[in-house]
Design an enzyme around this catalytic site. Structure first.
Site, PDB file in Angstrom:
ATOM      1  N   HIS A 157      12.854  -4.526 -76.228  1.00  0.00           N
ATOM      2  CA  HIS A 157      13.901  -3.957 -77.069  1.00  0.00           C
ATOM      3  C   HIS A 157      15.088  -4.911 -77.074  1.00  0.00           C
ATOM      4  CE1 HIS A 157      12.584   0.551 -76.802  1.00  0.00           C
ATOM      5  NE2 HIS A 157      11.573  -0.256 -77.063  1.00  0.00           N
ATOM      6  N   CYS A 183      16.425   1.593 -72.140  1.00  0.00           N
ATOM      7  CA  CYS A 183      17.576   0.709 -72.335  1.00  0.00           C
ATOM      8  C   CYS A 183      18.843   1.284 -71.716  1.00  0.00           C
ATOM      9  CB  CYS A 183      17.753   0.432 -73.821  1.00  0.00           C
ATOM     10  SG  CYS A 183      16.350  -0.493 -74.516  1.00  0.00           S
ATOM     11  N   GLU A 229      18.214  -4.447 -76.546  1.00  0.00           N
ATOM     12  CA  GLU A 229      19.111  -4.300 -75.403  1.00  0.00           C
ATOM     13  C   GLU A 229      18.551  -4.976 -74.153  1.00  0.00           C
ATOM     14  OE1 GLU A 229      19.150  -0.069 -77.346  1.00  0.00           O
ATOM     15  OE2 GLU A 229      17.827  -1.814 -77.321  1.00  0.00           O
ATOM     16  N   CYS A 279      17.595   4.014 -76.023  1.00  0.00           N
ATOM     17  CA  CYS A 279      16.520   4.890 -75.551  1.00  0.00           C
ATOM     18  C   CYS A 279      16.653   5.053 -74.025  1.00  0.00           C
ATOM     19  CB  CYS A 279      15.170   4.277 -75.912  1.00  0.00           C
ATOM     20  SG  CYS A 279      14.735   2.814 -74.916  1.00  0.00           S
TER      21      CYS A 279
END
Length: 174
Positions: free
Chosen positions: A72, A105, A74, A102
């Site tokens: 991801h 993260c 992040e 999420c």
């Protein structure tokens, strides 16, 4: 006078304020990263990490490209920022991300001790910065991040909506 202060007209700084134009600017940088994800047919989420007013990390979702569920924006940005600073503690850093983090993260942001997390579009199904849960400020954790929500929200949301509308129009690949 610092960029984060105001003046009472007599040249003396008033209470320090967050410079929202900086949030707007840095979210624009995160949106550029999200655009790269869109072009790569990844979910269009982008992130930048700022330290001392300078961007030290830039990333976008690369789950499909890297065949890695943890890739991801992040997560990739946190790793870059830790490398740039030579430390895993990011207390003095701000993460700008186009979509509410999420659980994975948000957990990484807490563990990296990010000082502040700024996001654009909320995620009412899986958001963990106040949407479904607020892991960034969970009372029993040893660190809590300051959270600013909704920066350039309409732009961030529209990018996600456009991407998923386009995905639905595509014929199923066999």
């Amino acid at each position: 006078m610092t960029p984060d202060s105001t003046s009472d007209g007599n040249g003396s700084p008033d209470d320090a304020l967050i410079d929202l134009t900086s949030d707007h600017h840095f979210m624009g940088e995160a949106l550029r990263q999200a655009g790269k994800a869109y072009q790569a047919e990844e979910v269009p989420v982008g992130a930048v990490i700022v330290h001392g007013g300078r961007i030290i990390a830039r990333a976008y979702n690369q789950v499909e490209l890297l065949k890695d569920a943890t890739a991801h924006a992040e997560m990739l940005a946190i790793t870059q920022a830790e490398s740039a600073l030579g430390d895993w503690r990011l207390n003095e850093c701000v993460l700008y991300v186009t979509k509410e983090p999420c659980p994975m993260c948000a957990g990484a942001a807490v563990h990296a001790r990010l000082g502040r997390v700024v996001f654009g579009a909320p995620d009412p199904k899986a958001g963990c910065a106040g949407g479904v849960l607020n892991l960034l400020q969970f009372p029993s954790f040893n660190h809590r991040c300051e959270v600013t929500a909704g920066v350039r929200e309409a732009e961030c949301r529209q990018l996600l909506r456009s991407f998923f509308a386009e995905q639905r129009r595509r014929p199923d690949e066999v």
